[in-house]
Design an enzyme around this catalytic site. Structure first.
Site, PDB file in Angstrom:
ATOM      1  N   CYS A 113     -21.438 -45.438 -31.170  1.00  0.00           N
ATOM      2  CA  CYS A 113     -21.753 -46.654 -30.399  1.00  0.00           C
ATOM      3  C   CYS A 113     -22.885 -47.476 -31.019  1.00  0.00           C
ATOM      4  O   CYS A 113     -23.002 -48.668 -30.749  1.00  0.00           O
ATOM      5  CB  CYS A 113     -22.130 -46.288 -28.971  1.00  0.00           C
ATOM      6  SG  CYS A 113     -20.898 -45.267 -28.177  1.00  0.00           S
ATOM      7  N   HIS A 257     -24.749 -52.485 -25.945  1.00  0.00           N
ATOM      8  CA  HIS A 257     -23.460 -51.811 -26.149  1.00  0.00           C
ATOM      9  C   HIS A 257     -22.814 -51.642 -24.774  1.00  0.00           C
ATOM     10  O   HIS A 257     -23.483 -51.238 -23.818  1.00  0.00           O
ATOM     11  CB  HIS A 257     -23.696 -50.457 -26.815  1.00  0.00           C
ATOM     12  CG  HIS A 257     -22.583 -49.500 -26.614  1.00  0.00           C
ATOM     13  ND1 HIS A 257     -21.290 -49.811 -26.967  1.00  0.00           N
ATOM     14  CD2 HIS A 257     -22.539 -48.247 -26.066  1.00  0.00           C
ATOM     15  CE1 HIS A 257     -20.502 -48.787 -26.654  1.00  0.00           C
ATOM     16  NE2 HIS A 257     -21.240 -47.837 -26.100  1.00  0.00           N
ATOM     17  N   ASN A 287     -15.051 -49.562 -22.901  1.00  0.00           N
ATOM     18  CA  ASN A 287     -16.036 -49.217 -23.931  1.00  0.00           C
ATOM     19  C   ASN A 287     -15.296 -49.158 -25.275  1.00  0.00           C
ATOM     20  O   ASN A 287     -14.462 -48.283 -25.486  1.00  0.00           O
ATOM     21  CB  ASN A 287     -16.641 -47.855 -23.562  1.00  0.00           C
ATOM     22  CG  ASN A 287     -17.689 -47.378 -24.546  1.00  0.00           C
ATOM     23  OD1 ASN A 287     -17.711 -47.798 -25.702  1.00  0.00           O
ATOM     24  ND2 ASN A 287     -18.544 -46.486 -24.102  1.00  0.00           N
TER      25      ASN A 287
HETATM   26  N1  ACO Z   1     -10.748 -40.449 -11.852  1.00  0.00           N
HETATM   27  C1  ACO Z   1     -10.951 -39.786 -10.688  1.00  0.00           C
HETATM   28  N2  ACO Z   1     -11.803 -38.749 -10.561  1.00  0.00           N
HETATM   29  C2  ACO Z   1     -12.490 -38.398 -11.641  1.00  0.00           C
HETATM   30  C3  ACO Z   1     -12.353 -39.064 -12.883  1.00  0.00           C
HETATM   31  C4  ACO Z   1     -11.436 -40.109 -12.945  1.00  0.00           C
HETATM   32  N3  ACO Z   1     -11.217 -40.810 -14.076  1.00  0.00           N
HETATM   33  N4  ACO Z   1     -13.188 -38.483 -13.767  1.00  0.00           N
HETATM   34  C5  ACO Z   1     -13.836 -37.500 -13.128  1.00  0.00           C
HETATM   35  N5  ACO Z   1     -13.413 -37.445 -11.838  1.00  0.00           N
HETATM   36  C6  ACO Z   1     -13.843 -36.542 -10.780  1.00  0.00           C
HETATM   37  C7  ACO Z   1     -14.483 -35.290 -11.297  1.00  0.00           C
HETATM   38  O1  ACO Z   1     -13.517 -34.330 -11.616  1.00  0.00           O
HETATM   39  C8  ACO Z   1     -15.340 -34.867 -10.119  1.00  0.00           C
HETATM   40  O2  ACO Z   1     -14.533 -34.240  -9.201  1.00  0.00           O
HETATM   41  P1  ACO Z   1     -15.114 -32.968  -8.385  1.00  0.00           P
HETATM   42  O3  ACO Z   1     -16.274 -33.512  -7.599  1.00  0.00           O
HETATM   43  O4  ACO Z   1     -13.949 -32.571  -7.530  1.00  0.00           O
HETATM   44  O5  ACO Z   1     -15.496 -31.965  -9.404  1.00  0.00           O
HETATM   45  C9  ACO Z   1     -15.763 -36.205  -9.519  1.00  0.00           C
HETATM   46  O6  ACO Z   1     -14.840 -37.196 -10.018  1.00  0.00           O
HETATM   47  C10 ACO Z   1     -17.161 -36.617  -9.892  1.00  0.00           C
HETATM   48  O7  ACO Z   1     -17.291 -36.419 -11.281  1.00  0.00           O
HETATM   49  P2  ACO Z   1     -18.635 -36.632 -11.974  1.00  0.00           P
HETATM   50  O8  ACO Z   1     -18.532 -36.216 -13.410  1.00  0.00           O
HETATM   51  O9  ACO Z   1     -19.749 -36.078 -11.138  1.00  0.00           O
HETATM   52  O10 ACO Z   1     -18.680 -38.208 -11.915  1.00  0.00           O
HETATM   53  P3  ACO Z   1     -19.896 -39.116 -12.231  1.00  0.00           P
HETATM   54  O11 ACO Z   1     -20.305 -39.787 -10.999  1.00  0.00           O
HETATM   55  O12 ACO Z   1     -20.926 -38.410 -13.051  1.00  0.00           O
HETATM   56  O13 ACO Z   1     -19.195 -40.173 -13.155  1.00  0.00           O
HETATM   57  C11 ACO Z   1     -19.020 -40.793 -15.458  1.00  0.00           C
HETATM   58  C12 ACO Z   1     -18.583 -39.808 -14.397  1.00  0.00           C
HETATM   59  C13 ACO Z   1     -18.513 -42.190 -15.082  1.00  0.00           C
HETATM   60  C14 ACO Z   1     -18.368 -40.405 -16.795  1.00  0.00           C
HETATM   61  C15 ACO Z   1     -20.549 -40.754 -15.517  1.00  0.00           C
HETATM   62  O14 ACO Z   1     -21.008 -39.465 -15.756  1.00  0.00           O
HETATM   63  C16 ACO Z   1     -21.110 -41.677 -16.528  1.00  0.00           C
HETATM   64  O15 ACO Z   1     -21.150 -42.867 -16.325  1.00  0.00           O
HETATM   65  N6  ACO Z   1     -21.589 -41.114 -17.641  1.00  0.00           N
HETATM   66  C17 ACO Z   1     -22.077 -41.901 -18.726  1.00  0.00           C
HETATM   67  C18 ACO Z   1     -21.129 -41.700 -19.775  1.00  0.00           C
HETATM   68  C19 ACO Z   1     -20.672 -42.968 -20.406  1.00  0.00           C
HETATM   69  O16 ACO Z   1     -20.737 -44.056 -19.910  1.00  0.00           O
HETATM   70  N7  ACO Z   1     -20.171 -42.737 -21.561  1.00  0.00           N
HETATM   71  C20 ACO Z   1     -19.677 -43.814 -22.324  1.00  0.00           C
HETATM   72  C21 ACO Z   1     -19.525 -43.346 -23.678  1.00  0.00           C
HETATM   73  S1  ACO Z   1     -21.077 -42.996 -24.370  1.00  0.00           S
HETATM   74  C22 ACO Z   1     -21.704 -44.421 -24.611  1.00  0.00           C
HETATM   75  O17 ACO Z   1     -21.028 -45.355 -24.909  1.00  0.00           O
HETATM   76  C23 ACO Z   1     -23.146 -44.512 -24.455  1.00  0.00           C
END
Ligand code: ACO
Length: 330
Positions: A113, A257, A287
């Site tokens: 990224c 980004h 992204n």
């Molecule tokens: N659709 C539906 N449910 C989902 C999905 C989906 N696509 N993905 C995960 N879930 C579920 C999980 O299984 C979990 O279920 P559970 O509670 O039964 O176990 C629930 O949703 C919550 O999952 P979490 O991982 O706690 O969700 P969170 O609120 O942390 O959101 C996310 C996940 C969006 C990936 C978050 O962690 C985030 O924003 N992380 C930053 C990562 C990022 O943006 N990366 C981009 C690439 S890196 C970069 O560019 C910097």
């Protein structure tokens, strides 16, 4: 010492739009979940086999035209991508052929990224020393074919899209300039967002068992990435401010980004910037990793959100972990 500037910008995305509703048909997810957690409405996926170089070519042609140079004026091609068409050689070699520029040096960089800003910094150094006058810098990703689009991969695959952005970095003869670049990395967190296979230290580099186990797909510790991103983004913006004796009020726009809308909002909040000053187009492309900053610059320019003379800060954080910023006078 010479000065460099971003002299031209171009972009290219596949025509094929994939909405959150399309993803609902492939995996157990919902439009609401994706929107609420990421701000993404849709992204672009290639339909025909299209390599990174092929996707980048129209963006490069636009950037060269926008810079008002001929492609024969290009002294170096730098490509930032984590999705090259082949392990070896890099995408820049294939792009050089498509651009019909034999003999021009080609350089691939792999900092995910942060790739566009790292590339900007490399280009800036070459231009400052007088070695080169015009450098073509590309951020491009063909993510879609490498994602686990089943329920198992949903946390990550709903985030990513395909796209390409290109910039011509040229010697500057006016006030327009790249004022500073700052690059950082911390490899202790490499496995928090990575693709394990193919593996470089075993023969064969990928086995049927590894494919079965899904080792070819990117994996992410989403919460950990989020936690680091919302600290590193503001920190690296402040580093750029300090280096230029700017306060946040001197900044016309921050182009981060496009990781995730929640991360973008956290950056605005922590920098005490109104959200309008932190550019976002993640809702339409998702992204696009190394392509996201040039794609965002391209859209921001077209929307009149960057004007000549503006103070612009570019900032990135991503896999590696790597993070970086650049201060630019437009
Ligand atoms: N659709 C539906 N449910 C989902 C999905 C989906 N696509 N993905 C995960 N879930 C579920 C999980 O299984 C979990 O279920 P559970 O509670 O039964 O176990 C629930 O949703 C919550 O999952 P979490 O991982 O706690 O969700 P969170 O609120 O942390 O959101 C996310 C996940 C969006 C990936 C978050 O962690 C985030 O924003 N992380 C930053 C990562 C990022 O943006 N990366 C981009 C690439 S890196 C970069 O560019 C910097």
């Amino acid at each position: 010492m010479y000065k460099s500037k971003i002299a031209g910008i171009g972009a290219n995305v596949p025509e094929n739009v994939i909405t959150n509703f399309d993803l609902e048909k492939l995996m157990d997810t919902s439009n609401e979940w994706i929107l609420e957690r990421t701000g993404i409405h849709e992204r672009r996926f290639i339909t025909q086999p299209t390599g990174a170089a092929e996707l980048a070519l129209p963006a490069c042609i636009k950037a060269v035209k926008n810079a008002g140079i001929n492609k024969s004026d290009i002294d170096l091609i730098i490509v930032a991508t984590l999705t090259p068409e082949h392990q070896c050689p890099g995408t820049s070699s294939f792009l050089q052929v498509l651009l019909e520029l034999p003999g021009v040096p080609t350089l691939d960089i792999r900092v995910q990224c942060s790739g566009f800003i790292y590339g900007l910094s490399i280009a800036d150094q070459f231009i400052k020393t007088g070695q080169y006058k015009n450098i073509l810098l590309i951020g491009v990703e063909v993510q879609s074919v490498g994602l686990d689009l089943s329920t198992e991969g949903r946390d990550l695959s709903v985030l990513f899209g395909d796209g390409a952005g290109a910039a011509v970095i040229s010697r500057s003869y006016n006030d327009s300039a790249i004022l500073s670049t700052h690059l950082f990395g911390d490899g202790r967190y490499a496995k928090d967002l990575w693709v394990e296979a193919p593996v470089g230290y075993q023969n064969p580099r990928i086995s049927a068992k590894m494919l079965e186990e899904g080792k070819q797909y990117p994996k992410m510790n989403g919460k950990h990435v989020f936690k680091h991103a919302i600290v590193r983004f503001p920190e690296v913006v402040r580093t750029a401010l300090k280096a230029n004796n700017w306060t946040i009020d001197d900044v016309d726009i921050v182009i981060p980004h496009q990781a995730n809308q929640r991360i973008i909002e956290a950056i605005a909040k922590r920098l005490e910037l109104p959200l309008e000053k932190v550019y976002s187009n993640i809702h339409k492309y998702g992204n696009t990793t190394a392509a996201s900053i040039p794609l965002a610059i391209y859209d921001a320019l077209n929307e009149g959100k960057i004007k000549n003379g503006d103070n612009v800060i570019l900032a990135a954080f991503g896999s590696g972990f790597t993070w970086a910023s650049a201060a630019v006078r437009w």
